[in-house]
Motif scaffolding. Structure first.
Motif, PDB file in Angstrom:
ATOM      1  N   UNK A 168       3.713 -50.904 -12.110  1.00 15.75           N
ATOM      2  CA  UNK A 168       5.048 -49.920 -12.147  1.00 15.75           C
ATOM      3  C   UNK A 168       4.691 -48.607 -11.012  1.00 15.75           C
ATOM      4  N   UNK A 169       3.640 -48.269 -10.910  1.00 14.23           N
ATOM      5  CA  UNK A 169       3.510 -47.003  -9.860  1.00 14.23           C
ATOM      6  C   UNK A 169       3.930 -47.670  -8.356  1.00 14.23           C
ATOM      7  N   UNK A 170       3.322 -48.832  -7.909  1.00 14.67           N
ATOM      8  CA  UNK A 170       3.888 -49.274  -6.772  1.00 14.67           C
ATOM      9  C   UNK A 170       5.240 -49.292  -6.819  1.00 14.67           C
ATOM     10  N   UNK A 171       5.773 -50.122  -7.976  1.00 11.68           N
ATOM     11  CA  UNK A 171       7.237 -50.130  -7.643  1.00 11.68           C
ATOM     12  C   UNK A 171       7.925 -49.073  -7.472  1.00 11.68           C
ATOM     13  N   UNK A 172       7.780 -48.102  -8.258  1.00 11.95           N
ATOM     14  CA  UNK A 172       8.313 -46.774  -8.361  1.00 11.95           C
ATOM     15  C   UNK A 172       8.521 -46.122  -6.862  1.00 11.95           C
ATOM     16  N   UNK A 173       7.495 -46.151  -6.171  1.00 10.08           N
ATOM     17  CA  UNK A 173       7.396 -45.883  -4.928  1.00 10.08           C
ATOM     18  C   UNK A 173       8.074 -46.707  -3.750  1.00 10.08           C
ATOM     19  N   UNK A 174       7.957 -47.925  -4.107  1.00 14.59           N
ATOM     20  CA  UNK A 174       8.577 -48.649  -3.233  1.00 14.59           C
ATOM     21  C   UNK A 174      10.157 -48.663  -3.257  1.00 14.59           C
ATOM     22  N   UNK A 175      10.664 -48.734  -4.663  1.00 12.65           N
ATOM     23  CA  UNK A 175      12.004 -48.683  -4.651  1.00 12.65           C
ATOM     24  C   UNK A 175      12.631 -47.360  -4.265  1.00 12.65           C
ATOM     25  N   UNK A 176      11.733 -46.263  -4.412  1.00 11.17           N
ATOM     26  CA  UNK A 176      12.341 -44.901  -4.153  1.00 11.17           C
ATOM     27  C   UNK A 176      12.528 -44.736  -2.588  1.00 11.17           C
ATOM     28  N   UNK A 177      11.394 -44.985  -2.086  1.00 13.72           N
ATOM     29  CA  UNK A 177      11.199 -44.638  -0.536  1.00 13.72           C
ATOM     30  C   UNK A 177      12.324 -45.668   0.205  1.00 13.72           C
ATOM     31  N   UNK A 178      12.434 -46.898  -0.447  1.00  9.96           N
ATOM     32  CA  UNK A 178      13.411 -47.845   0.392  1.00  9.96           C
ATOM     33  C   UNK A 178      14.976 -47.199   0.125  1.00  9.96           C
ATOM     34  N   UNK A 179      15.109 -46.527  -0.979  1.00 12.56           N
ATOM     35  CA  UNK A 179      16.395 -45.906  -1.149  1.00 12.56           C
ATOM     36  C   UNK A 179      16.676 -44.509  -0.534  1.00 12.56           C
ATOM     37  N   UNK A 180      15.366 -44.106   0.217  1.00 15.30           N
ATOM     38  CA  UNK A 180      15.548 -43.059   1.371  1.00 15.30           C
ATOM     39  C   UNK A 180      15.805 -43.678   2.656  1.00 15.30           C
ATOM     40  N   UNK A 181      15.678 -44.853   2.845  1.00 15.07           N
ATOM     41  CA  UNK A 181      16.068 -45.485   4.175  1.00 15.07           C
ATOM     42  C   UNK A 181      14.719 -45.688   4.951  1.00 15.07           C
ATOM     43  N   UNK A 182      13.569 -45.725   4.259  1.00 21.28           N
ATOM     44  CA  UNK A 182      12.122 -45.986   4.860  1.00 21.28           C
ATOM     45  C   UNK A 182      11.881 -47.248   5.106  1.00 21.28           C
ATOM     46  N   UNK A 183      11.153 -47.624   6.136  1.00 20.24           N
ATOM     47  CA  UNK A 183      10.770 -49.230   6.142  1.00 20.24           C
ATOM     48  C   UNK A 183       9.360 -49.186   5.367  1.00 20.24           C
ATOM     49  N   UNK A 184       9.544 -50.108   4.191  1.00 20.76           N
ATOM     50  CA  UNK A 184       8.346 -50.326   3.307  1.00 20.76           C
ATOM     51  C   UNK A 184       7.917 -51.719   3.204  1.00 20.76           C
ATOM     52  N   UNK A 185       6.489 -51.907   3.025  1.00 23.27           N
ATOM     53  CA  UNK A 185       5.835 -53.076   2.758  1.00 23.27           C
ATOM     54  C   UNK A 185       5.062 -52.859   1.279  1.00 23.27           C
ATOM     55  N   UNK A 186       5.041 -53.901   0.578  1.00 25.02           N
ATOM     56  CA  UNK A 186       4.089 -54.014  -0.590  1.00 25.02           C
ATOM     57  C   UNK A 186       3.126 -54.953  -0.710  1.00 25.02           C
ATOM     58  N   UNK A 187       1.710 -54.507  -0.646  1.00 24.23           N
ATOM     59  CA  UNK A 187       0.775 -55.577  -0.738  1.00 24.23           C
ATOM     60  C   UNK A 187       0.386 -55.923  -2.011  1.00 24.23           C
ATOM     61  N   UNK A 188       0.526 -57.263  -2.340  1.00 23.56           N
ATOM     62  CA  UNK A 188      -0.348 -57.639  -3.846  1.00 23.56           C
ATOM     63  C   UNK A 188      -1.054 -58.720  -3.704  1.00 23.56           C
ATOM     64  N   UNK A 189      -2.402 -58.583  -4.195  1.00 25.08           N
ATOM     65  CA  UNK A 189      -3.279 -59.447  -3.950  1.00 25.08           C
ATOM     66  C   UNK A 189      -3.105 -60.722  -5.125  1.00 25.08           C
ATOM     67  N   UNK A 190      -2.592 -60.483  -6.092  1.00 25.52           N
ATOM     68  CA  UNK A 190      -2.311 -61.417  -7.125  1.00 25.52           C
ATOM     69  C   UNK A 190      -1.157 -62.309  -6.661  1.00 25.52           C
TER      70      UNK A 190
END
Length: 465
Positions: free
Chosen positions: A16-38
């Motif tokens: 939830x924390x990573x998703x909240x950060x990713x979606x918000x930053x993307x909507x601000x026009x930022x280039x975003x990557x999310x790393x998931x070990x699972x």
């Protein structure tokens, strides 16, 4: 030489924390990557914690409805549903959640990178994939949202097939006759309640003097009474000395001299932040002894461009809070000063009956010498509860005696985690719109559980005027 991919923001973890950060930053026009070990997105919340345990709870609830049906009773038939079969219903929910969450990343053009991330320097991380291949990525900012895992004492053999933690319990392949749960926090109480509803004999060992001491005293007393009424044996103020497992069962030895024997054992006492393999020493960040990262009020670590959110920073360790924290830090690093962090977060505890609370307890207000009064509504007096047969529970409103401002909401009973949100909306309003008069001056559908607010408000006002 291959160019190192660069992003405005890299997030480690897709809970939830990573998703909240990713979606918000993307909507601000930022280039975003999310790393998931699972292998799939969603984090512990989706795969080992909130979603599977609550889906299991719901399956047990429906099983009990069937077993209590007059039709089956007349036929003298009691359907049996093994633990693993009930848990299988959770897998469908997990799959649906994963598909939904993956669509969020795809729709917002957030690049998903599988593998284990480790910091190389303050602006570079290295990701190791399943095949051992390594690749580096750089970013202007980072968000650590790696979550937590059950704390495992070194003296307990968690490889034994009869010994579980809250993650591995969801892989149990049968319904045990008995279980001893060490740790009576939220997770321990929830599993004690669920398993007892499956007719499993339950020992619940609490290291504290009372169950869930952070709640209002009246709520914890009610929970203790209903646990006792259901046949759960609660032992308060105990410490573990040893756990011995054999082919026949598990014996928990307590420092008080007691010995508890059961078919299986669940350790549910504490959690540790997932920070061990992040290479934090490379960037000068030192987790505490629980593996948690200390952060500022804006969730910045000792490296201002590296944020941390969710369970990895500790309290309150709720999925709802983690998502809000992720959204907040993304807005903060994007320079959006208008986005405020929600501080007053309701607690939802999915025991049977359910518990939810928000704001101050009587104990806290008494210590602070705040003049308050209480209004209550018992569920057994509500028509909707009588219709559904869910008559155990109450709604308790605590309000300022002079201003009538709502100071605390405490609910115990079926759908408590839903009922709380009506009061939450009023409590968050600025004065003078945050008083219990709202509940008296509003017409609620009838019959509904929401009517409890009107009943409780009238009860409280009657004590003042």
């Amino acid at each position: 030489m291959a160019t190192t991919p660069h992003f405005d923001l890299i997030i480690i973890g897709t809970g939830p924390g990573g998703e909240g950060a990713a979606m918000t930053a993307a909507k601000h026009g930022k280039s975003v990557a999310a790393i998931e070990r699972y292998t799939r997105v969603g984090g512990g919340c989706t795969h080992w914690g909130t979603i599977p345990s609550k889906a299991l709870r719901r399956a047990i609830y429906h099983m009990n409805l069937i077993n209590q049906s007059p039709i089956y009773k007349r036929m003298d038939v009691v359907p049996e549903y093994p633990f693993a079969e009930l848990l299988a219903t959770a897998n469908r929910v997990i799959d649906e959640q994963v598909d939904l969450r993956e669509s969020f990343y795809d729709r917002n053009r957030v690049q998903l990178i599988p593998g284990q991330a480790s910091f190389v320097d303050p602006h570079t991380i290295e990701v190791e994939g399943d095949g051992g291949q390594r690749r580096r990525y750089t970013a202007d900012s980072f968000v650590i949202a790696t979550g937590s895992r059950p704390y495992r004492p070194a003296d307990i053999d968690f490889s034994h097939p009869r010994i579980f933690d809250s993650d591995t319990l969801l892989r149990m392949d049968h319904t045990p006759r008995s279980i001893t749960i060490f740790g009576a926090g939220v997770i321990g109480c929830e599993y004690a309640s669920m398993l007892r509803n499956m007719q499993v004999a339950v020992n619940l060992v609490n290291t504290r003097a009372h169950l869930l001491e952070f709640l209002d005293d009246e709520i914890t007393d009610a929970l203790g009474y209903h646990f006792c009424d259901k046949g759960i044996r609660v032992l308060n103020g105990e410490e573990h000395e040893a756990v011995e497992a054999t082919k026949e069962g598990v014996v928990l030895s307590l420092k008080s001299g007691k010995k508890l024997r059961s078919e299986v054992f669940l350790w549910a006492n504490g959690r540790s932040g997932n920070t061990a393999d992040l290479g934090l020493e490379s960037v000068g960040i030192t987790p505490n002894k629980r593996g948690q990262i200390e952060v500022s009020e804006t969730f910045q670590t000792s490296q201002p461009h590296i944020y941390a959110v969710g369970d990895v920073v500790g309290f309150p360790a709720l999925a709802s809070a983690s998502y809000d924290q992720g959204r907040y830090v993304a807005s903060h690093l994007c320079g959006d000063a208008d986005d405020k962090l929600v501080r007053d977060i309701p607690t939802g505890i999915y025991t049977t009956p359910e518990i939810s609370s928000l704001g101050k307890s009587e104990r806290e207000l008494t210590a602070e010498k705040v003049p308050y009064e209480v209004g209550k509504s018992t569920f057994k007096t509500l028509a909707r509860a009588q219709i559904t047969g869910q008559q155990v529970g109450m709604l308790k409103l605590i309000f300022h005696r002079e201003t009538l401002a709502l100071l605390g909401i405490h609910c115990f009973g079926e759908n408590a985690a839903e009922i709380i949100h009506i009061g939450q909306a009023i409590m968050s309003q600025p004065a003078p719109h945050n008083t219990i008069r709202y509940f008296v001056n509003t017409t609620f559908n009838y019959p509904t559980m929401a009517e409890a607010y009107r009943v409780a408000a009238l009860d409280g006002l009657g004590r003042v005027f």
